[in-house]
Design a protein around this motif. Structure first.
Motif, PDB file in Angstrom:
ATOM      1  N   UNK A 146      -1.419  41.086  85.376  1.00 37.14           N
ATOM      2  CA  UNK A 146       0.026  41.092  85.651  1.00 37.14           C
ATOM      3  C   UNK A 146       0.673  42.383  85.169  1.00 37.14           C
ATOM      4  N   UNK A 147      -0.127  43.467  85.127  1.00 36.70           N
ATOM      5  CA  UNK A 147       0.371  44.749  84.627  1.00 36.70           C
ATOM      6  C   UNK A 147       1.677  45.147  85.319  1.00 36.70           C
ATOM      7  N   UNK A 148       1.672  45.137  86.657  1.00 37.38           N
ATOM      8  CA  UNK A 148       2.845  45.612  87.398  1.00 37.38           C
ATOM      9  C   UNK A 148       4.017  44.647  87.245  1.00 37.38           C
ATOM     10  N   UNK A 149       3.747  43.355  87.360  1.00 34.91           N
ATOM     11  CA  UNK A 149       4.814  42.360  87.262  1.00 34.91           C
ATOM     12  C   UNK A 149       5.542  42.428  85.931  1.00 34.91           C
ATOM     13  N   UNK A 150       4.788  42.530  84.853  1.00 41.77           N
ATOM     14  CA  UNK A 150       5.418  42.569  83.525  1.00 41.77           C
ATOM     15  C   UNK A 150       6.116  43.904  83.304  1.00 41.77           C
ATOM     16  N   UNK A 151       5.486  44.988  83.750  1.00 42.55           N
ATOM     17  CA  UNK A 151       6.088  46.314  83.598  1.00 42.55           C
ATOM     18  C   UNK A 151       7.435  46.387  84.330  1.00 42.55           C
ATOM     19  N   UNK A 153       9.604  44.013  84.665  1.00 52.63           N
ATOM     20  CA  UNK A 153      10.619  43.117  84.095  1.00 52.63           C
ATOM     21  C   UNK A 153      11.820  43.885  83.539  1.00 52.63           C
ATOM     22  N   UNK A 154      11.548  45.065  82.929  1.00 52.87           N
ATOM     23  CA  UNK A 154      12.636  45.832  82.327  1.00 52.87           C
ATOM     24  C   UNK A 154      13.636  46.262  83.407  1.00 52.87           C
ATOM     25  N   UNK A 176       5.269  38.301  91.883  1.00 51.17           N
ATOM     26  CA  UNK A 176       4.155  38.339  90.921  1.00 51.17           C
ATOM     27  C   UNK A 176       3.580  36.950  90.639  1.00 51.17           C
ATOM     28  N   UNK A 177       4.455  35.913  90.627  1.00 50.98           N
ATOM     29  CA  UNK A 177       4.002  34.563  90.266  1.00 50.98           C
ATOM     30  C   UNK A 177       4.414  33.494  91.264  1.00 50.98           C
TER      31      UNK A 177
ATOM     32  N   UNK B  27      -2.242  37.569  80.252  1.00 52.80           N
ATOM     33  CA  UNK B  27      -1.776  38.355  81.393  1.00 52.80           C
ATOM     34  C   UNK B  27      -2.419  39.732  81.493  1.00 52.80           C
ATOM     35  N   UNK B  28      -3.492  39.961  80.752  1.00 52.83           N
ATOM     36  CA  UNK B  28      -4.158  41.272  80.806  1.00 52.83           C
ATOM     37  C   UNK B  28      -3.240  42.410  80.411  1.00 52.83           C
ATOM     38  N   UNK B  29      -2.238  42.113  79.549  1.00 50.77           N
ATOM     39  CA  UNK B  29      -1.216  43.113  79.240  1.00 50.77           C
ATOM     40  C   UNK B  29      -1.477  43.754  77.881  1.00 50.77           C
ATOM     41  N   UNK B  59       4.451  51.012  78.489  1.00 53.10           N
ATOM     42  CA  UNK B  59       4.373  49.576  78.812  1.00 53.10           C
ATOM     43  C   UNK B  59       5.258  48.715  77.904  1.00 53.10           C
ATOM     44  N   UNK B  60       6.125  49.349  77.108  1.00 56.67           N
ATOM     45  CA  UNK B  60       7.039  48.606  76.220  1.00 56.67           C
ATOM     46  C   UNK B  60       6.261  47.743  75.222  1.00 56.67           C
ATOM     47  N   UNK B 101       4.870  35.902  79.013  1.00 56.03           N
ATOM     48  CA  UNK B 101       5.169  36.927  80.020  1.00 56.03           C
ATOM     49  C   UNK B 101       5.893  38.147  79.444  1.00 56.03           C
ATOM     50  N   UNK B 103       6.630  40.967  76.713  1.00 56.58           N
ATOM     51  CA  UNK B 103       6.021  41.599  75.535  1.00 56.58           C
ATOM     52  C   UNK B 103       6.895  41.418  74.292  1.00 56.58           C
ATOM     53  N   UNK B 137      -3.289  51.082  89.153  1.00 59.50           N
ATOM     54  CA  UNK B 137      -1.866  50.887  88.866  1.00 59.50           C
ATOM     55  C   UNK B 137      -1.458  51.764  87.685  1.00 59.50           C
ATOM     56  N   UNK B 138      -0.255  52.310  87.733  1.00 55.31           N
ATOM     57  CA  UNK B 138       0.272  53.107  86.627  1.00 55.31           C
ATOM     58  C   UNK B 138      -0.825  54.012  86.050  1.00 55.31           C
TER      59      UNK B 138
END
Lengths: 282, 282
Positions: A146-151, A153-154, A176-177, B27-29, B59-60, B101, B103, B137-138
């Motif tokens: 969920x790298x992109x989905x969480x990133x 969020x901001x 994402x979900x 979430x692999x974060x 990634x905060x 979800x 961080x 990604x990123x």
């Protein structure tokens, strides 16, 4: 106290751990799935088990228990925790890989948490979303990536939005979900056919909606999305939730649409029919 | 016994754990970085710390220690484990997120493992690779997302290949865990400028190679790659490793090329100069 199952034992939530060498921690390599319980009964459990084992197989992850063992562990977890309305997460990781790269015998986690669904006010108001150019990797697999989905969020918080819809080459795919559906001005229900996770809520809607209106699964362009009469997202934790604004453009009347309401009522009836049936009680 | 550092304590490797609620597992974060020690001395440590803290910031992710604290923990880890030639992995996760979800305060892991570099026979023979359409990604962030790289390992094994090079829209980018360089028929060293991780070995080569041959960072097409005089990969664990076959096409003479050899010798001299300097000893 909430219990979590890890590999062979039930542990209090805060004592449920994996070694830091696990491939989920080292390389984000794991699959999961997530279903609800309604009055202690798992909803559509066999569909979720199908997908969980399929995801694991696709990623060459070896779940250290059979499907019937997992079913029995779930029943015991539900009994021990006594959380009538809950979400249960199943995670299978790549395991304790000696080279930190090659999947080995996986680790299995089963976690239960109390869950509250969106209330009626939320349903009426709907959600405001933006589109974003992205395509999930291996979309048929429910991986933990969920790298992109969480990133993102901001950005959503800064813009006061509720969610992001992935688009690629002018075609929409999914959140994402969650999955997305539109109802065209002609009154047809449509959901993207390709490059999406096969959501269980999506599947159930596709099964019953044909009795209410015409149904198509095919590609949907961003323009068609924004011109739709009604738009809604579907997921295990949201069921059906209207989308009332996309990239600043109002959809329909800006509140839950009439066909979306009918589908939500129908989905709740389906849920009630399977969770009150005596044979499906734990 | 090998010690691992988790948050505030050193633990024996198999007792170093995180709770299953951590966002890396859910979430692999998480972000990470990985550097070598040479005779107990961390190689290019400040470069790796720069990148690690930069990845976390992007990634905060909040690393629960300052940079100088991390430096001190690394020195203690090296002393406790007494592994002269090793790899040290730093992982910072999204933490124990209540909603699985968002961080929160991150968890920090520092792990050390013995490390053996490829031997001279491996260098002479080089590696055989295939190309695959994918973009990380990123890419500027060293996240733990290796879903695609690990998933592709099975295809590599079946084809008897050593690695996969990602390409997108006919341009090459990088390997899952390494950068790529080519030497053109005109004798210019080139590496992709965009959509790649800024590798530390790549950085060092770009710094010193200008004294040996012309250097460019720019886009490279698949056709230019396959027509190159020499091709090599660079990474912390591989240093410089010749690529001698791509999608079944032999590169150059099919063994390590003359300029690749010169760059490898130069890199080893650089490594020796920084790891035998008395001020950089722990």
């Amino acid at each position: 106290m909430i219990w979590t199952f890890v590999n062979n034992t039930f542990e209090p939530e805060e004592k449920a751990t994996l070694q830091t060498g696990d491939l989920a921690l080292q390389r984000g390599y794991a699959v999961f799935d997530y279903f609800r319980t309604v009055d202690h009964v798992p909803l559509f459990l066999e569909d979720y088990l199908d997908r969980f084992f399929h995801s694991a197989q696709t990623l060459f992850i070896t779940i250290p228990h059979t499907r019937s063992q997992v079913r029995a562990i779930i029943a015991e977890l539900i009994k021990k925790n006594n959380l009538p309305e809950s979400g249960i997460r199943m995670i299978a990781t790549g395991g304790y890989s000696p080279d930190s790269y090659t999947p080995v015998q996986g680790n299995l986690i089963l976690q239960q948490q109390p869950l509250q669904l969106p209330d009626m006010a939320r349903f009426e108001r709907g959600i405001r979303i933006m589109t974003y150019a992205y395509q999930r990797d291996l979309p048929a697999v429910k991986s933990i990536n969920y790298l992109m989905g969480i990133w993102l969020q901001k950005q959503l918080t800064e813009k006061g939005l509720d969610d992001v819809l992935y688009v690629q080459n002018d075609l929409i795919s999914e959140f994402p979900r969650a999955n997305i559906f539109i109802i065209t001005n002609g009154g047809t229900l449509v959901t993207p056919a390709h490059n999406v996770l096969a959501g269980i809520t999506r599947k159930k809607i596709l099964e019953f909606a044909g009795a209410l209106l015409p149904v198509e699964t095919r590609d949907i362009s961003v323009a068609e999305l924004k011109n739709a009469a009604e738009v809604f997202m579907t997921s295990t934790t949201k069921r059906i939730l209207p989308v009332t604004e996309i990239d600043g453009i109002r959809i329909g009347s800006g509140t839950a649409g009439p066909l979306t309401r009918q589908l939500q009522e129908q989905f709740i009836r389906l849920q009630e029919s399977v969770t009150t049936a005596p044979y499906s009680r734990a």
